[in-house]
Design a protein around this motif. Structure first.
Motif, PDB file in Angstrom:
ATOM      1  N   GLU A 161      26.245  72.313  26.415  1.00  0.00           N
ATOM      2  CA  GLU A 161      25.882  72.777  27.762  1.00  0.00           C
ATOM      3  C   GLU A 161      26.177  71.695  28.806  1.00  0.00           C
ATOM      4  N   LYS A 162      26.580  72.120  29.979  1.00  0.00           N
ATOM      5  CA  LYS A 162      26.900  71.185  31.065  1.00  0.00           C
ATOM      6  C   LYS A 162      26.010  71.467  32.280  1.00  0.00           C
ATOM      7  N   PHE A 163      25.428  70.413  32.791  1.00  0.00           N
ATOM      8  CA  PHE A 163      24.575  70.524  33.974  1.00  0.00           C
ATOM      9  C   PHE A 163      25.041  69.520  35.023  1.00  0.00           C
ATOM     10  N   GLY A 164      24.588  69.725  36.236  1.00  0.00           N
ATOM     11  CA  GLY A 164      24.965  68.824  37.322  1.00  0.00           C
ATOM     12  C   GLY A 164      23.772  68.062  37.860  1.00  0.00           C
ATOM     13  N   LEU A 165      24.018  66.817  38.257  1.00  0.00           N
ATOM     14  CA  LEU A 165      22.993  65.979  38.881  1.00  0.00           C
ATOM     15  C   LEU A 165      23.564  65.407  40.164  1.00  0.00           C
ATOM     16  N   ILE A 166      22.835  65.612  41.271  1.00  0.00           N
ATOM     17  CA  ILE A 166      23.216  64.999  42.557  1.00  0.00           C
ATOM     18  C   ILE A 166      22.079  64.105  43.002  1.00  0.00           C
ATOM     19  N   SER A 167      22.387  62.836  43.190  1.00  0.00           N
ATOM     20  CA  SER A 167      21.404  61.879  43.698  1.00  0.00           C
ATOM     21  C   SER A 167      21.616  61.726  45.195  1.00  0.00           C
ATOM     22  N   LEU A 168      20.530  61.904  45.951  1.00  0.00           N
ATOM     23  CA  LEU A 168      20.628  61.813  47.411  1.00  0.00           C
ATOM     24  C   LEU A 168      19.627  60.783  47.923  1.00  0.00           C
ATOM     25  N   PRO A 169      20.083  59.577  48.289  1.00  0.00           N
ATOM     26  CA  PRO A 169      19.166  58.520  48.756  1.00  0.00           C
ATOM     27  C   PRO A 169      18.590  58.769  50.138  1.00  0.00           C
ATOM     28  N   GLY A 170      19.289  59.562  50.989  1.00  0.00           N
ATOM     29  CA  GLY A 170      18.790  59.799  52.343  1.00  0.00           C
ATOM     30  C   GLY A 170      19.486  60.989  52.981  1.00  0.00           C
ATOM     31  N   PHE A 171      18.875  61.539  54.020  1.00  0.00           N
ATOM     32  CA  PHE A 171      19.460  62.665  54.763  1.00  0.00           C
ATOM     33  C   PHE A 171      20.227  62.096  55.959  1.00  0.00           C
ATOM     34  N   TYR A 172      21.377  61.549  55.669  1.00  0.00           N
ATOM     35  CA  TYR A 172      22.172  60.830  56.660  1.00  0.00           C
ATOM     36  C   TYR A 172      23.015  61.796  57.498  1.00  0.00           C
ATOM     37  N   ALA A 173      23.415  61.317  58.650  1.00  0.00           N
ATOM     38  CA  ALA A 173      24.296  62.086  59.528  1.00  0.00           C
ATOM     39  C   ALA A 173      24.840  61.156  60.600  1.00  0.00           C
ATOM     40  N   ASP A 174      26.061  61.421  61.020  1.00  0.00           N
ATOM     41  CA  ASP A 174      26.632  60.719  62.170  1.00  0.00           C
ATOM     42  C   ASP A 174      26.297  61.570  63.390  1.00  0.00           C
ATOM     43  N   PHE A 175      25.320  61.115  64.181  1.00  0.00           N
ATOM     44  CA  PHE A 175      24.837  61.936  65.290  1.00  0.00           C
ATOM     45  C   PHE A 175      25.870  62.061  66.416  1.00  0.00           C
ATOM     46  N   LYS A 176      26.840  61.149  66.442  1.00  0.00           N
ATOM     47  CA  LYS A 176      27.898  61.247  67.457  1.00  0.00           C
ATOM     48  C   LYS A 176      28.940  62.279  67.049  1.00  0.00           C
ATOM     49  N   ASP A 177      29.092  62.467  65.748  1.00  0.00           N
ATOM     50  CA  ASP A 177      30.047  63.449  65.240  1.00  0.00           C
ATOM     51  C   ASP A 177      29.498  64.021  63.940  1.00  0.00           C
ATOM     52  N   TYR A 178      28.591  64.967  64.063  1.00  0.00           N
ATOM     53  CA  TYR A 178      27.887  65.516  62.902  1.00  0.00           C
ATOM     54  C   TYR A 178      28.853  66.089  61.876  1.00  0.00           C
ATOM     55  N   ALA A 179      29.915  66.711  62.351  1.00  0.00           N
ATOM     56  CA  ALA A 179      30.863  67.348  61.445  1.00  0.00           C
ATOM     57  C   ALA A 179      31.655  66.333  60.635  1.00  0.00           C
ATOM     58  N   ASP A 180      31.712  65.100  61.096  1.00  0.00           N
ATOM     59  CA  ASP A 180      32.506  64.084  60.418  1.00  0.00           C
ATOM     60  C   ASP A 180      31.964  63.802  59.027  1.00  0.00           C
ATOM     61  N   ARG A 181      30.654  63.520  58.952  1.00  0.00           N
ATOM     62  CA  ARG A 181      30.031  63.302  57.646  1.00  0.00           C
ATOM     63  C   ARG A 181      28.529  63.450  57.767  1.00  0.00           C
ATOM     64  N   ASN A 182      27.943  64.201  56.854  1.00  0.00           N
ATOM     65  CA  ASN A 182      26.494  64.337  56.801  1.00  0.00           C
ATOM     66  C   ASN A 182      26.085  64.689  55.378  1.00  0.00           C
ATOM     67  N   ALA A 183      24.805  64.518  55.086  1.00  0.00           N
ATOM     68  CA  ALA A 183      24.319  64.707  53.723  1.00  0.00           C
ATOM     69  C   ALA A 183      24.528  66.131  53.227  1.00  0.00           C
ATOM     70  N   ALA A 184      24.339  67.120  54.097  1.00  0.00           N
ATOM     71  CA  ALA A 184      24.463  68.517  53.671  1.00  0.00           C
ATOM     72  C   ALA A 184      25.894  68.861  53.263  1.00  0.00           C
ATOM     73  N   SER A 185      26.864  68.453  54.064  1.00  0.00           N
ATOM     74  CA  SER A 185      28.257  68.758  53.730  1.00  0.00           C
ATOM     75  C   SER A 185      28.698  67.991  52.488  1.00  0.00           C
ATOM     76  N   ASP A 186      28.194  66.758  52.323  1.00  0.00           N
ATOM     77  CA  ASP A 186      28.538  65.984  51.128  1.00  0.00           C
ATOM     78  C   ASP A 186      27.961  66.627  49.868  1.00  0.00           C
ATOM     79  N   VAL A 187      26.716  67.095  49.944  1.00  0.00           N
ATOM     80  CA  VAL A 187      26.103  67.761  48.797  1.00  0.00           C
ATOM     81  C   VAL A 187      26.857  69.055  48.474  1.00  0.00           C
ATOM     82  N   ALA A 188      27.286  69.767  49.518  1.00  0.00           N
ATOM     83  CA  ALA A 188      28.059  70.993  49.299  1.00  0.00           C
ATOM     84  C   ALA A 188      29.352  70.691  48.538  1.00  0.00           C
TER      85      ALA A 188
END
Length: 709
Positions: free
Chosen positions: A364-391
């Protein structure tokens, strides 16, 4: 929208304040009085739950400011407290009238007592300590009174200095034994010589401490007084002097130089309450949450004893430029004392980002995602943020055959609210995620309006006492929807409030005063979709697995003046219907936990650590000290087998990351070390067991199966 309304209100508040304060005049200590006036005005008008500045408030400030300056009761005497008490019920009036007489009296007396204590210390250290006498020292400072005479004060210092010297004395005796073993011709120092050298070490350490304290200015103490007032509103509201605001800004930006740990003041030092992923402490693995730093030494210099030193002052000693070494003397969680050398560095941003691993159990195969913080670039949210990275990580895991997902939010202190909402949307079709209420009781419901689902399979979220803020928002939403099973400590941190930062230069445009710093103020509270607050109570795990901090008060409950828990009306939401027998899964998990030997050992360790923390009496007799130290080390060694556990799970990096290893050996080493630690993690093991149960009890929703993230 609601946040904009709040900020709009505060913009008006600041505009009004600016006019008011610009027209005020002050006779003496102008900047201090102006600062006091501005801050109390903002707190009264802008804080979520403003306090009545009355006699009770006055008494609280009175007691806490004295405690800030002298937490161990080794400077002020009973007669000083009697002198100070003339202001005990007047500080509220002084605040309203920008009168700082109380501060002036306490500060001047503090300087005087510090000078007198230096003389006492020299007198005590001029005489040998007799370690054959059976006596002890008690570290329960709250219960002991201030001394009533200089003779009593000197005796208090004698015991404290003897205690500080005892560890050095023991270390030097051990060194003499080792030297003799290495060189039979070596002439060992006598007991008296070792004792004398040990006292000299203590003397030099305290000289460094007082040299540092002597360099502090009056304004540094006034900042402590201001923060004693500010702290009465709640533990997350704070004033930042100009240099401290710069440091805060660097932290918020995600880039800072130092050791990579957040500290909390304690009577016997500075306690580590958070280790920042990617920083020097995290990389070195020599320190852990709960350890107390008691001495700080720069490279090749005598360590400075920070016991009794205000936290801000201690932090100034600990932080420093990249590449420099700081030597920390640490009282470990288990009571043992160690010296640790740490090379300061810039925290590696990459280690603050989401990372994933494939977990294999049999076929069986499972997935693990470790998330140290809910980060975001507030000047350019679309550039990189925790939600899009987790996706992205979810998609990669799905491509490699993931049958269930663990989202690890342990030690995640929060971050961007927007990323928490967006991340919740990865697991539900749509609906409310969190409610936010301001001081006017008007509330706003934040929703996921995107009907796409990134992952509709089994989901487990791991939490602990240090999962806070945005972590609690996501975990609570998934729990209320019954979308995920929450596994971890009894409850999360319990921070259900939001703060905003106000630069005071926006309030008063008077150049002659220079930069006045900034104030961080609590303006809103978060609520779950079921209407309950996360504040104080945190998120209760569906499956509780004890950890070593189980019996130690941590999180919001361990903070003074924390806002209360309450409840509002629930939002309109529909519980997830993807699991056939949700309760059965919880029941099976609890059965496994009850019979797991590793978890029994963790529980035993937790109880022992609590006993160690509650022990306040320490022997000053060398033989008794050695016996106690031996017992502690043996017990500590006994619990080291916790790290020898093997879950028999296999952890692998995803294909895209394995391709990077050929060019990045450092990344390969980091991931290898991470995987080794994961294989010893009983919490991950149980999360996999729960995912397997959920997989058997999961309804495949055909109409959503075709939806891609």
């Amino acid at each position: 929208m609601k946040k904009n309304l709040v900020l709009g209100f505060l913009a008006v508040l600041i505009a009004v304040a600016s006019c008011s304060f610009t027209n005020k005049t002050f006779e003496n200590n102008d900047k201090d009085k102006l600062l006091l006036d501005i801050i109390t005005y903002i707190l009264e008008k802008g804080h979520y739950a403003p306090k009545d500045i009355n006699d009770d408030f006055s008494v609280s400030v009175f007691e806490d400011f004295i405690d800030v300056l002298d937490p161990t009761k080794r400077y002020f005497q009973a007669e000083d407290i009697r002198d100070f008490e003339q202001y005990k019920f007047q500080i509220d009036d002084q605040i309203k009238n920008t009168d700082i007489s109380f501060f002036n009296l306490v500060h001047e007396r503090y300087i005087q007592r510090m000078d007198e204590v230096k003389v006492i210390i020299d007198e005590v250290l001029d005489e040998p300590f007799d370690y054959t006498i059976e006596e002890s020292i008690n570290s329960d400072y709250d219960k002991r009174p201030f001394t009533s005479s200089k003779a009593e004060l000197k005796e208090r210092w004698r015991k404290q200095l003897k205690f500080w010297t005892l560890n050095t004395f023991d270390t030097k005796l051990k060194d003499e034994i080792e030297k003799k073993k290495d060189d039979p011709d070596y002439t060992s120092l006598s007991m008296a010589q070792v004792e004398k050298e040990s006292r000299d070490v203590t003397r030099n350490t305290l000289k460094e401490f007082f040299d540092f304290v002597d360099n502090l200015e009056r304004k540094d103490r006034f900042v402590q007084f201001i923060n004693t007032i500010v702290d009465k509103f709640d533990p997350h509201t704070a004033y930042f002097a100009p240099e401290d605001k710069d440091y805060f800004d660097r932290q918020i930006s995600g880039r800072f130089e130092g050791i990579g740990a957040r500290l909390q003041p304690e009577p016997e030092g500075a306690k580590i309450v958070e280790i920042i992923s990617g920083g020097p402490v995290w990389r070195g693995q020599l320190l852990e949450v709960g350890d107390e730093i008691i001495k700080v030494g720069q490279a090749n210099e005598t360590p400075v004893n920070i016991v009794g030193m205000p936290l801000d002052d201690a932090v100034k000693l600990i932080k420093g430029p990249k590449g420099t070494t700081v030597n920390l003397t640490v009282r470990k969680v288990d009571g043992t004392i160690e010296e640790v050398a740490i090379v300061r560095d810039v925290v590696e941003i990459e280690e603050s980002y989401a990372k994933s691993a494939k977990v294999i159990k049999k076929d069986e195969k499972f997935g693990l995602i470790s998330l140290p913080g809910f980060y975001a670039d507030f000047k350019d949210y679309a550039d990189r943020n925790a939600a899009s990275d987790v996706a992205k990580e979810i998609e990669r895991l799905k491509e490699e055959g993931m049958e269930g997902l663990i989202l690890d939010l342990r030690d995640n202190g929060g971050g961007s609210l927007r990323t928490a909402i967006d991340m919740a949307g990865l697991f539900i079709k749509d609906g409310p995620v969190v409610q936010v209420r301001a001081s006017d009781n008007d509330k706003m419901v934040y929703e996921d309006k995107d009907e796409r689902i990134q992952w509709d399979g089994p989901l487990v979220i791991l939490v602990n006492e240090f999962s806070a803020s945005a972590s609690e928002i996501l975990a609570a939403a998934m729990q209320d929807y019954k979308r995920a099973i929450i596994i971890g400590s009894n409850q999360t941190f319990g921070k259900g409030t939001v703060q905003t930062m106000y630069p005071l230069e926006n309030v008063v445009h008077v150049n002659e005063y220079g930069d006045l710093g900034a104030i961080k103020v609590t303006i809103q509270k978060f609520y779950r979709v079921n209407g309950e607050s996360n504040q104080l109570e945190g998120v209760k795990s569906d499956v509780v697995i004890p950890d070593r901090y189980r019996y130690i008060v941590l999180g919001e409950k361990g903070q003074a003046n924390a806002l209360n828990w309450d409840k509002i009306d629930a939002a309109n939401y529909k519980v997830w219907d993807g699991y056939i027998d949700f309760e059965k899964t919880l029941e099976e998990s609890n059965k496994r936990i009850a019979s797991n030997p590793q978890i029994e050992l963790i529980e035993e360790n937790a109880k022992w650590l609590k006993e160690q923390q509650d022990e306040t009496s320490m022997p000053l007799n060398y033989d008794l000290y050695k016996a106690r130290d031996k017992e502690s080390r043996e017990k500590s060694d006994y619990f080291k087998k916790l790290s020898e556990y093997d879950s028999k799970l296999t952890f692998e990096s995803l294909k895209y990351e394995q391709e990077l290893f050929t060019k990045d050996s450092v990344l390969r080493e980091k991931r290898n070390r991470w995987h080794i630690n994961l294989s010893k993690d009983v919490y991950i093991e149980e999360a996999i067991n729960v995912l397997r149960d959920l997989k058997l009890n999961n309804i495949k929703n055909e109409k959503l199966a075709h939806v891609k993230g």
